[in-house]
Design an enzyme around this catalytic site. Structure first.
Site, short mmCIF file in Angstrom:
data_model
loop_
_atom_site.label_atom_id
_atom_site.label_comp_id
_atom_site.label_asym_id
_atom_site.label_seq_id
_atom_site.Cartn_x
_atom_site.Cartn_y
_atom_site.Cartn_z
N ARG A 170 50.83 -15.75 -47.11
CA ARG A 170 51.66 -14.91 -46.99
C ARG A 170 50.27 -13.37 -46.53
O ARG A 170 49.48 -12.98 -46.32
CB ARG A 170 51.24 -14.45 -49.03
N HIS A 171 52.20 -12.40 -46.57
CA HIS A 171 50.82 -11.38 -46.13
C HIS A 171 49.91 -10.47 -46.81
O HIS A 171 50.19 -11.04 -48.31
CB HIS A 171 52.18 -10.09 -45.17
N ARG A 231 50.47 -5.31 -50.45
CA ARG A 231 51.49 -4.24 -49.68
C ARG A 231 52.22 -3.88 -50.86
O ARG A 231 51.35 -3.92 -52.16
CB ARG A 231 52.83 -5.17 -49.51
N ARG A 239 55.48 -5.92 -42.26
CA ARG A 239 53.95 -6.39 -43.22
C ARG A 239 53.56 -7.53 -42.93
O ARG A 239 51.85 -7.66 -43.26
CB ARG A 239 54.12 -6.63 -44.80
N ASP A 283 55.79 -14.65 -49.61
CA ASP A 283 54.83 -15.58 -50.65
C ASP A 283 55.72 -16.25 -51.21
O ASP A 283 55.74 -18.08 -51.75
CB ASP A 283 55.17 -14.98 -52.58
#
Ligand SMILES: *[C@@H]1O[C@H](CO)[C@@H](O)[C@H](O)[C@H]1NC(C)=O
Ligand SMILES: *[C@@H]1O[C@H](CO)[C@@H](O)[C@H](O)[C@H]1NC(C)=O
Ligand SMILES: *[C@@H]1O[C@H](CO)[C@@H](O)[C@H](O)[C@H]1NC(C)=O
Ligand SMILES: *[C@@H]1O[C@H](CO)[C@@H](O)[C@H](O)[C@H]1NC(C)=O
Ligand SMILES: *[C@@H]1O[C@H](CO)[C@@H](O)[C@H](O)[C@H]1NC(C)=O
Ligand SMILES: *[C@@H]1O[C@H](CO)[C@@H](O)[C@H](O)[C@H]1NC(C)=O
Ligand SMILES: *[C@@H]1O[C@H](CO)[C@@H](O)[C@H](O)[C@H]1NC(C)=O
Length: 423
Positions: free
Chosen positions: A34-35, A38, A101, A285
């Protein structure tokens, strides 16, 4: 001083990483993450915190860049004996969803994974080299954004939302919905509540004010709206991504199929291009939750920032291949080992393939295409001719009948009018 500290940390964590011994069994590494952190994506009525986020909605923050830089550095340490320190296009393939992102996350991660060394150095003032990050439009991205690409998945999700299972959840939280409506927050489903939680959680951990209505303790549950009620609802929202066998298959199953194909090719010695060591996927996610859900190893907790699923293909001294799964959802401990149900920690390759076969679609695009509404089968030509003859015959009979009636009516007009007038 800092360098020494970093060195100590690297040494301290090296024990749990891949030792020279593991490096000799390791054949291929695939990671999905996951990034990093944010800015919020959703806002609620009178959300005065929205102005705080100058980057715009859903953008990677500086903290988020650090999350990914840390993950990239971890992967470099973990695979020091396996991943080439020099970059070569054959070694690594990186795919990201087409979202700012996740694209930025992949780039920061790679900055830590492949700091230029030796022949890769190209600018003495810059400890960075460009590494390609591939992407595709969300509407074609069955692997990383099935919620946009897969029409049948979306339909299945709608069916789930009107199922008894989700209705029961909505009934359980009816007093929460009622309360939120009474303060002007008109949310009506689990997914929206999970989005509200996401925004409040981000604002909260940045010390921004949480609205008074969100801090309220609801008597019906004796729980605060945020975080006590909304957190488990957020977790539930991520579990729903893999709620049915079909959703597991069309959700995380598509990426799992891709990863399994890579391992099959590696085990057969036919993986192209030669020397491939790493496949990296930068996504969301829900992508992480769905892959874990497809593997049936999901812990049901909303995937944390920069959480990472690791899929390793190994080959032991006897030449047998096996798969090891890990989940790095916490940077302060070693990744958790995941065990595929009905398999061992080192899951034999053939067993892994068998156990995951049912959730891996062979042709995602075909399975995702929603079948058109059922139309009656087109009539066969003989039937068509018979039908045409019948219709023509019927028309002829009707025409004759109409003509006869017309003539009789004209003749009997007087009678009819008089008959009517007698009523
Ligand atoms: C590496 O191999 C050793 C010895 O077999 C094992 O104890 C260790 O858990 C392995 N590490 C990983 C990350 O798989
Ligand atoms: C938002 O602000 C307006 C004006 O102050 C107020 O009438 C309304 O109740 C507020 N809504 C919420 C959900 O706080
Ligand atoms: C409600 O929860 C609080 C905090 O958990 C607890 O102290 C209190 O006793 C609870 N009240 C009732 C009525 O259960
Ligand atoms: C890269 O892959 C190609 C195609 O498989 C192969 O011909 C070439 O030798 C490889 N180069 C390296 C350095 O691995
Ligand atoms: C990480 O995953 C493990 C194993 O499922 C779980 O016990 C733990 O609570 C998770 N931690 C976080 C921060 O999500
Ligand atoms: C595991 O094995 C049991 C018993 O054979 C079976 O009922 C179950 O469906 C299997 N689970 C999976 C995920 O294959
Ligand atoms: C996998 O499935 C094949 C075909 O059904 C079967 O012959 C084989 O024994 C299975 N292997 C394992 C390890 O389950």
């Amino acid at each position: 001083m800092r360098v020494t500290l970093i060195l100590v940390c690297a040494l301290a964590t090296a024990g749990g990483g891949v030792t020279a011994q593991n490096a000799t069994t390791l054949q291929l590494v695939q990671v999905l993450y996951r990034h990093g952190a944010r800015t919020p994506i959703y806002s609620y009525p009178n959300d005065t915190n929205a102005d705080h986020w100058w980057q715009g909605p859903g953008q990677l923050t500086n903290e988020g860049k650090n999350n990914q830089y840390e993950l990239g550095a971890y992967l470099r340490r973990r695979y020091a004996g396996f991943l080439s320190p020099l970059y070569h296009t054959n070694h690594t393939q990186v795919e990201s969803s087409d979202v700012d992102r996740t694209l930025m996350s992949a780039q920061v991660n790679l900055a830590a994974l492949y700091p230029p060394q030796g022949r890769d150095k190209w600018n003495p003032d810059l400890a960075w080299q460009p590494i390609p990050v591939h992407t595709r439009p969300s509407t074609d991205d069955y692997k990383l954004r099935f919620i946009d690409a897969c029409e049948r998945y979306r339909q299945a999700r709608k069916e789930l939302d009107s199922s008894e299972y989700v209705r029961k959840v909505d009934r359980k939280y009816a007093p929460l919905y009622e309360y939120l409506h009474s303060v002007g927050v008109m949310l009506n489903d689990v997914e929206s509540l999970s989005e509200l939680y996401d925004t409040l959680w981000i604002d909260d951990r940045h010390g921004l004010a949480i609205p008074e209505w969100a801090r309220r303790r609801l008597p019906a549950f004796n729980r605060t709206v945020y975080p006590e009620l909304l957190r488990p609802i957020s977790d539930l929202a991520f579990q729903l991504f893999s709620h049915t066998a079909e959703m597991r298959r069309l959700g995380g199953g598509v990426l799992l199929a891709d990863m399994t194909e890579h391992m099959a090719a590696a085990a057969a010695g036919s993986l192209q291009p030669l020397g491939r060591q790493l496949f990296m996927y930068s996504a969301h996610d829900f992508t992480v939750a769905a892959l874990l859900g497809a593997l049936d190893v999901y812990n049901g907790i909303a995937p944390p920032l920069a959480s990472c699923v690791i899929v390793e293909l190994h080959r032991d001294a006897s030449g047998a291949f096996f798969v090891e799964l890990f989940y790095r959802n916490d940077t302060t401990v070693q990744p958790y080992r995941l065990r595929l149900p009905n398999c061992t920690d080192r899951c034999p390759w053939e067993a892994f393939r068998n156990l995951t076969a049912a959730v891996r679609p062979a042709d995602a695009a075909a399975e995702c295409a929603v079948s058109p509404p059922p139309t009656p089968a087109p009539p066969s030509p003989p039937a068509l001719i018979v039908a045409a003859v019948l219709v023509c015959g019927l028309l002829l009979v009707l025409l004759v009948a109409a003509l006869v009636l017309y003539c009789r009516r004209r003749r009997d007009e007087q009678f009819h009018y008089s008959a009517l007038s007698t009523n």
